[in-house]
Design a protein around this motif. Structure first.
Motif, PDB file in Angstrom:
ATOM      1  N   ARG A   1      92.610 104.483   3.179  1.00 27.91           N
ATOM      2  CA  ARG A   1      94.076 104.550   3.170  1.00 27.91           C
ATOM      3  C   ARG A   1      94.603 105.004   1.812  1.00 27.91           C
ATOM      4  O   ARG A   1      95.504 105.849   1.736  1.00 27.91           O
ATOM      5  N   VAL A   2      94.047 104.457   0.746  1.00 28.18           N
ATOM      6  CA  VAL A   2      94.496 104.837  -0.602  1.00 28.18           C
ATOM      7  C   VAL A   2      94.102 106.281  -0.896  1.00 28.18           C
ATOM      8  O   VAL A   2      94.891 107.039  -1.473  1.00 28.18           O
ATOM      9  N   ASP A   3      92.917 106.696  -0.497  1.00 31.31           N
ATOM     10  CA  ASP A   3      92.508 108.098  -0.697  1.00 31.31           C
ATOM     11  C   ASP A   3      93.444 109.053   0.038  1.00 31.31           C
ATOM     12  O   ASP A   3      93.817 110.104  -0.494  1.00 31.31           O
ATOM     13  N   THR A   4      93.819 108.691   1.255  1.00 29.63           N
ATOM     14  CA  THR A   4      94.763 109.511   2.018  1.00 29.63           C
ATOM     15  C   THR A   4      96.108 109.554   1.307  1.00 29.63           C
ATOM     16  O   THR A   4      96.731 110.612   1.195  1.00 29.63           O
ATOM     17  N   ALA A   5      96.550 108.417   0.801  1.00 33.31           N
ATOM     18  CA  ALA A   5      97.830 108.346   0.089  1.00 33.31           C
ATOM     19  C   ALA A   5      97.810 109.216  -1.165  1.00 33.31           C
ATOM     20  O   ALA A   5      98.809 109.888  -1.465  1.00 33.31           O
ATOM     21  N   THR A   6      96.700 109.252  -1.882  1.00 37.06           N
ATOM     22  CA  THR A   6      96.651 110.086  -3.091  1.00 37.06           C
ATOM     23  C   THR A   6      96.853 111.551  -2.721  1.00 37.06           C
ATOM     24  O   THR A   6      97.578 112.264  -3.415  1.00 37.06           O
ATOM     25  N   LYS A   7      96.243 111.984  -1.628  1.00 42.08           N
ATOM     26  CA  LYS A   7      96.422 113.376  -1.187  1.00 42.08           C
ATOM     27  C   LYS A   7      97.874 113.654  -0.819  1.00 42.08           C
ATOM     28  O   LYS A   7      98.426 114.701  -1.175  1.00 42.08           O
ATOM     29  N   LEU A   8      98.505 112.728  -0.114  1.00 44.46           N
ATOM     30  CA  LEU A   8      99.908 112.907   0.272  1.00 44.46           C
ATOM     31  C   LEU A   8     100.824 112.891  -0.949  1.00 44.46           C
ATOM     32  O   LEU A   8     101.800 113.647  -1.000  1.00 44.46           O
ATOM     33  N   LEU A   9     100.530 112.046  -1.916  1.00 46.88           N
ATOM     34  CA  LEU A   9     101.342 111.999  -3.141  1.00 46.88           C
ATOM     35  C   LEU A   9     101.253 113.319  -3.899  1.00 46.88           C
ATOM     36  O   LEU A   9     102.229 113.781  -4.486  1.00 46.88           O
ATOM     37  N   ILE A  10     100.097 113.928  -3.884  1.00 44.85           N
ATOM     38  CA  ILE A  10      99.878 115.184  -4.597  1.00 44.85           C
ATOM     39  C   ILE A  10     100.473 116.366  -3.819  1.00 44.85           C
ATOM     40  O   ILE A  10     101.128 117.225  -4.403  1.00 44.85           O
TER      41      ILE A  10
END
Length: 78
Positions: free
Chosen positions: A24-33
């Motif tokens: 979930r956090v890895d996915t969030a980092t991609k979305l934030l970027i």
């Protein structure tokens, strides 16, 4: 210990819960970027209960809040 937990620990070195949180956090980092989506929307898209919970979990795993992470990444990209 349930079989899934044993196998997850053996393969990934994490419990199933820890693995899901990491994904979930890895996915969030991609979305934030890659997006301009609001942080609260990203939290919901990644399955977090609410933004404060997302911010706590994200910061614990990345040593930066989602806003700090996004800001730092965009500074480097420009």
């Amino acid at each position: 210990e349930p079989q899934l937990e044993r196998r997850m620990r053996k393969v990934f070195g994490l419990t199933a819960t820890q693995y899901i949180l990491r994904v979930r956090v890895d996915t969030a980092t991609k979305l934030l970027i890659d997006t301009d989506e609001p942080i609260a929307s990203i939290a919901a898209m990644c399955g977090f209960y609410d933004q404060p919970n997302f911010t706590r979990q994200f910061a614990r795993l990345t040593n930066a809040t989602p806003a700090q992470f996004r800001s730092e990444h965009r500074r480097r990209a420009n």
